[in-house]
Scaffold this motif. Structure first.
Motif, PDB file in Angstrom:
ATOM      1  N   MET A   1       0.849  -1.200   0.000  1.00 12.84           N
ATOM      2  CA  MET A   1       0.000   0.000   0.000  1.00 12.84           C
ATOM      3  C   MET A   1       0.884   1.251   0.000  1.00 12.84           C
ATOM      4  SD  MET A   1      -3.262  -0.754   0.096  1.00 12.84           S
ATOM      5  CE  MET A   1      -4.048   0.653   0.874  1.00 12.84           C
ATOM      6  N   GLY A   2       0.588   2.164  -0.929  1.00 14.84           N
ATOM      7  CA  GLY A   2       1.304   3.419  -0.957  1.00 14.84           C
ATOM      8  C   GLY A   2       0.544   4.494  -0.216  1.00 14.84           C
ATOM      9  N   VAL A   3       1.254   5.515   0.275  1.00 14.60           N
ATOM     10  CA  VAL A   3       0.600   6.560   1.071  1.00 14.60           C
ATOM     11  C   VAL A   3      -0.320   7.433   0.226  1.00 14.60           C
ATOM     12  CG1 VAL A   3       2.431   6.614   2.799  1.00 14.60           C
ATOM     13  CG2 VAL A   3       2.549   8.150   0.809  1.00 14.60           C
ATOM     14  N   LEU A   4      -0.220   7.340  -1.111  1.00 15.96           N
ATOM     15  CA  LEU A   4      -1.108   8.109  -1.983  1.00 15.96           C
ATOM     16  C   LEU A   4      -2.050   7.220  -2.793  1.00 15.96           C
ATOM     17  CD1 LEU A   4       1.294  10.906  -3.335  1.00 15.96           C
ATOM     18  CD2 LEU A   4      -0.236  10.977  -1.356  1.00 15.96           C
ATOM     19  N   ASP A   5      -2.208   5.992  -2.375  1.00 12.41           N
ATOM     20  CA  ASP A   5      -3.128   5.097  -3.085  1.00 12.41           C
ATOM     21  C   ASP A   5      -4.524   5.721  -3.173  1.00 12.41           C
ATOM     22  OD1 ASP A   5      -1.296   3.156  -3.588  1.00 12.41           O
ATOM     23  OD2 ASP A   5      -2.000   1.759  -2.053  1.00 12.41           O
ATOM     24  N   GLY A   6      -5.088   5.695  -4.375  1.00 11.50           N
ATOM     25  CA  GLY A   6      -6.431   6.201  -4.580  1.00 11.50           C
ATOM     26  C   GLY A   6      -6.532   7.697  -4.770  1.00 11.50           C
ATOM     27  N   LYS A   7      -5.409   8.402  -4.705  1.00 11.52           N
ATOM     28  CA  LYS A   7      -5.439   9.857  -4.858  1.00 11.52           C
ATOM     29  C   LYS A   7      -5.021  10.256  -6.274  1.00 11.52           C
ATOM     30  CE  LYS A   7      -4.645  10.998   0.012  1.00 11.52           C
ATOM     31  NZ  LYS A   7      -6.042  11.443   0.222  1.00 11.52           N
ATOM     32  N   ALA A   8      -5.484  11.433  -6.680  1.00 11.86           N
ATOM     33  CA  ALA A   8      -5.125  11.994  -7.979  1.00 11.86           C
ATOM     34  C   ALA A   8      -4.561  13.387  -7.760  1.00 11.86           C
ATOM     35  CB  ALA A   8      -6.352  12.066  -8.887  1.00 11.86           C
ATOM     36  N   VAL A   9      -3.407  13.657  -8.366  1.00 17.64           N
ATOM     37  CA  VAL A   9      -2.728  14.922  -8.126  1.00 17.64           C
ATOM     38  C   VAL A   9      -2.302  15.561  -9.443  1.00 17.64           C
ATOM     39  CG1 VAL A   9      -1.912  14.133  -5.881  1.00 17.64           C
ATOM     40  CG2 VAL A   9      -0.427  13.906  -7.872  1.00 17.64           C
ATOM     41  N   VAL A  10      -2.197  16.882  -9.409  1.00 16.78           N
ATOM     42  CA  VAL A  10      -1.683  17.677 -10.518  1.00 16.78           C
ATOM     43  C   VAL A  10      -0.349  18.265 -10.093  1.00 16.78           C
ATOM     44  CG1 VAL A  10      -2.032  19.734 -11.946  1.00 16.78           C
ATOM     45  CG2 VAL A  10      -3.980  18.260 -11.374  1.00 16.78           C
ATOM     46  N   ILE A  11       0.668  18.133 -10.936  1.00 17.34           N
ATOM     47  CA  ILE A  11       1.983  18.684 -10.627  1.00 17.34           C
ATOM     48  C   ILE A  11       2.430  19.537 -11.808  1.00 17.34           C
ATOM     49  CG2 ILE A  11       4.384  18.190 -10.051  1.00 17.34           C
ATOM     50  CD1 ILE A  11       3.452  15.584  -8.792  1.00 17.34           C
ATOM     51  N   THR A  12       2.642  20.830 -11.560  1.00 18.42           N
ATOM     52  CA  THR A  12       3.041  21.731 -12.633  1.00 18.42           C
ATOM     53  C   THR A  12       4.568  21.813 -12.709  1.00 18.42           C
ATOM     54  OG1 THR A  12       3.098  23.772 -11.296  1.00 18.42           O
ATOM     55  CG2 THR A  12       0.958  23.078 -12.198  1.00 18.42           C
ATOM     56  N   GLY A  13       5.050  22.212 -13.866  1.00 17.21           N
ATOM     57  CA  GLY A  13       6.495  22.295 -14.063  1.00 17.21           C
ATOM     58  C   GLY A  13       7.175  20.962 -13.851  1.00 17.21           C
ATOM     59  N   ALA A  14       6.518  19.897 -14.317  1.00 20.68           N
ATOM     60  CA  ALA A  14       6.971  18.541 -13.983  1.00 20.68           C
ATOM     61  C   ALA A  14       7.796  17.892 -15.083  1.00 20.68           C
ATOM     62  CB  ALA A  14       5.772  17.658 -13.657  1.00 20.68           C
ATOM     63  N   GLY A  15       8.250  18.662 -16.045  1.00 21.15           N
ATOM     64  CA  GLY A  15       9.027  18.070 -17.125  1.00 21.15           C
ATOM     65  C   GLY A  15      10.464  17.778 -16.770  1.00 21.15           C
ATOM     66  N   ARG A  16      11.001  18.499 -15.797  1.00 21.36           N
ATOM     67  CA  ARG A  16      12.412  18.345 -15.418  1.00 21.36           C
ATOM     68  C   ARG A  16      12.557  18.589 -13.921  1.00 21.36           C
ATOM     69  NH1 ARG A  16      12.396  21.499 -20.097  1.00 21.36           N
ATOM     70  NH2 ARG A  16      13.602  20.690 -21.867  1.00 21.36           N
ATOM     71  N   GLY A  17      13.745  18.329 -13.426  1.00 24.91           N
ATOM     72  CA  GLY A  17      14.140  18.750 -12.084  1.00 24.91           C
ATOM     73  C   GLY A  17      13.214  18.304 -10.978  1.00 24.91           C
ATOM     74  N   LEU A  18      12.881  19.254 -10.114  1.00 21.72           N
ATOM     75  CA  LEU A  18      12.064  18.932  -8.945  1.00 21.72           C
ATOM     76  C   LEU A  18      10.684  18.419  -9.334  1.00 21.72           C
ATOM     77  CD1 LEU A  18      13.014  21.954  -6.677  1.00 21.72           C
ATOM     78  CD2 LEU A  18      13.363  19.544  -6.097  1.00 21.72           C
ATOM     79  N   GLY A  19      10.040  19.057 -10.306  1.00 16.31           N
ATOM     80  CA  GLY A  19       8.698  18.626 -10.694  1.00 16.31           C
ATOM     81  C   GLY A  19       8.671  17.197 -11.179  1.00 16.31           C
ATOM     82  N   ARG A  20       9.654  16.832 -11.980  1.00  9.11           N
ATOM     83  CA  ARG A  20       9.749  15.457 -12.464  1.00  9.11           C
ATOM     84  C   ARG A  20       9.924  14.490 -11.294  1.00  9.11           C
ATOM     85  NH1 ARG A  20      14.219  12.224 -13.860  1.00  9.11           N
ATOM     86  NH2 ARG A  20      13.761  10.605 -15.425  1.00  9.11           N
ATOM     87  N   ALA A  21      10.790  14.857 -10.348  1.00  7.42           N
ATOM     88  CA  ALA A  21      11.015  14.008  -9.178  1.00  7.42           C
ATOM     89  C   ALA A  21       9.740  13.878  -8.347  1.00  7.42           C
ATOM     90  CB  ALA A  21      12.153  14.567  -8.335  1.00  7.42           C
ATOM     91  N   TYR A  22       9.023  14.983  -8.170  1.00  9.98           N
ATOM     92  CA  TYR A  22       7.776  14.939  -7.407  1.00  9.98           C
ATOM     93  C   TYR A  22       6.756  14.018  -8.085  1.00  9.98           C
ATOM     94  CZ  TYR A  22       9.465  19.284  -5.176  1.00  9.98           C
ATOM     95  OH  TYR A  22      10.188  20.237  -4.506  1.00  9.98           O
ATOM     96  N   ALA A  23       6.643  14.148  -9.409  1.00  9.20           N
ATOM     97  CA  ALA A  23       5.657  13.345 -10.144  1.00  9.20           C
ATOM     98  C   ALA A  23       5.982  11.863 -10.057  1.00  9.20           C
ATOM     99  CB  ALA A  23       5.599  13.800 -11.603  1.00  9.20           C
ATOM    100  N   ARG A  24       7.226  11.511 -10.254  1.00  4.59           N
ATOM    101  CA  ARG A  24       7.625  10.103 -10.207  1.00  4.59           C
ATOM    102  C   ARG A  24       7.417   9.524  -8.814  1.00  4.59           C
ATOM    103  NH1 ARG A  24      11.414   8.136 -14.114  1.00  4.59           N
ATOM    104  NH2 ARG A  24      12.589   7.160 -12.412  1.00  4.59           N
ATOM    105  N   HIS A  25       7.775  10.284  -7.781  1.00  3.05           N
ATOM    106  CA  HIS A  25       7.640   9.795  -6.410  1.00  3.05           C
ATOM    107  C   HIS A  25       6.178   9.652  -6.021  1.00  3.05           C
ATOM    108  CE1 HIS A  25       8.269   9.562  -2.021  1.00  3.05           C
ATOM    109  NE2 HIS A  25       9.474   9.123  -2.327  1.00  3.05           N
ATOM    110  N   ALA A  26       5.351  10.632  -6.410  1.00  2.00           N
ATOM    111  CA  ALA A  26       3.921  10.542  -6.096  1.00  2.00           C
ATOM    112  C   ALA A  26       3.296   9.327  -6.768  1.00  2.00           C
ATOM    113  CB  ALA A  26       3.211  11.817  -6.531  1.00  2.00           C
ATOM    114  N   ALA A  27       3.694   9.066  -8.011  1.00  2.00           N
ATOM    115  CA  ALA A  27       3.164   7.897  -8.719  1.00  2.00           C
ATOM    116  C   ALA A  27       3.614   6.607  -8.053  1.00  2.00           C
ATOM    117  CB  ALA A  27       3.612   7.926 -10.177  1.00  2.00           C
ATOM    118  N   GLU A  28       4.862   6.559  -7.618  1.00  2.00           N
ATOM    119  CA  GLU A  28       5.368   5.369  -6.926  1.00  2.00           C
ATOM    120  C   GLU A  28       4.639   5.147  -5.607  1.00  2.00           C
ATOM    121  OE1 GLU A  28       9.509   6.179  -6.567  1.00  2.00           O
ATOM    122  OE2 GLU A  28       9.923   5.868  -8.705  1.00  2.00           O
TER     123      GLU A  28
END
Length: 280
Positions: A1-28
């Motif tokens: 079970m992940g801590v964000l299971d069942g949630k949907a999030v929007v992450i802006t500026g997610a193509g590189r750097g911090l945004g990309r890291a945030y998006a990948r981690h949230a998905a994991e």
């Protein structure tokens, strides 16, 4: 079970750097992620990476400066995944210039992305979050808000984001929605643009992602209205603006009384004159 299971999030500026890291981690951590960036190629690649790793993600290229697009971005999350449980306002610009060399067009572009982009997405997400009675907004702050020399416009944008975060937290609290801001240290294009960056190449964006995932999760249910500083091995809360003591009361003040107060009682309360070039 992940801590964000069942949630949907929007992450802006997610193509590189911090945004990309945030998006990948949230998905994991189990979230379905709508990834945004002005660059269609990179944001499409990030969404593909997440899906290739078994996560759920869709790409939404566009500029958050456009309030119509900001609404479409958030609405897409609701349409595709049934809700918008989290918003990470990560899109941002940075440049360095002393005040007398500031380019007005470049300054305007920075304010539009950093401040208006954050505001546009916040407005769009808040309507859905208030209606559903839950949600978490995470804004991109910076310790530059205290005023960094050669970065006045960037500092002003981050001061505005801190103020918005505190105000949003107050507005949204009774509706079950939280708002916080993070002040990360990571070696990204924005960090490299700093004439005296605080980080180094060992400060990876991936190191910062767990804090954002935490704030998006129900583990942070009691945390709102906070400005959090984070880098490898260091995590702390930044205080909000407060009155300094002593507080002087008189029935009448003339110019000389005020001058005397600053020379004596208030002298120790004055902020340092040295510009904030290096920020911890």
């Amino acid at each position: 079970m992940g801590v964000l299971d069942g949630k949907a999030v929007v992450i802006t500026g997610a193509g590189r750097g911090l945004g990309r890291a945030y998006a990948r981690h949230a998905a994991e951590a189990g979230a379905a992620v709508v990834v945004n960036d002005i660059d269609a190629d990179v944001v499409t690649e990030v969404a593909r990476e997440i899906r290739d790793n078994g996560g759920r993600a869709s790409a939404s290229p566009g500029s958050v400066v456009d309030p119509g697009y900001a609404r479409e971005l958030v609405d897409r999350c609701v349409t595709e995944y049934g809700a918008v449980d989290g918003l990470v306002n990560n899109a941002g610009l940075r440049h360095q210039a002393p005040l007398w060399a500031e380019d007005p067009d470049q300054a305007r572009a920075l304010i539009e992305v950093n401040v208006l982009g954050t505001l546009n997405c916040g407005i769009a997400a808040a309507g859905h979050m208030v209606a559903q009675g839950s949600g978490s907004i995470v804004n991109a702050g910076s310790l530059a808000l205290v005023g960094q020399s050669t970065a006045a416009t960037y500092s002003a944008s981050k001061g505005a984001i801190a103020s918005m975060t505190f105000a949003w937290a107050g507005d949204l609290a009774e509706h079950g929605v939280r708002a916080n801001a993070v002040c990360p240290v990571a070696w990204t294009r924005l960090a490299v643009a700093d004439t005296k960056p605080t980080g180094n190449p060992d400060d990876l964006p991936e190191h910062m992602a767990p804090l954002v995932t935490y704030l998006l999760s129900d583990l942070a249910a009691g945390v709102t209205g906070q400005l959090l500083r984070f880098r490898r091995g260091t995590l702390y809360v930044l205080g909000q603006t407060a009155v300094k003591h002593p507080i002087l009361d008189r029935d009448h003040w003339d110019v000389h009384d005020i001058a005397d107060a600053f020379a004596t009682d208030l002298a120790a309360a004055l902020e340092p004159r040295a510009p904030h070039r290096g920020l911890i």
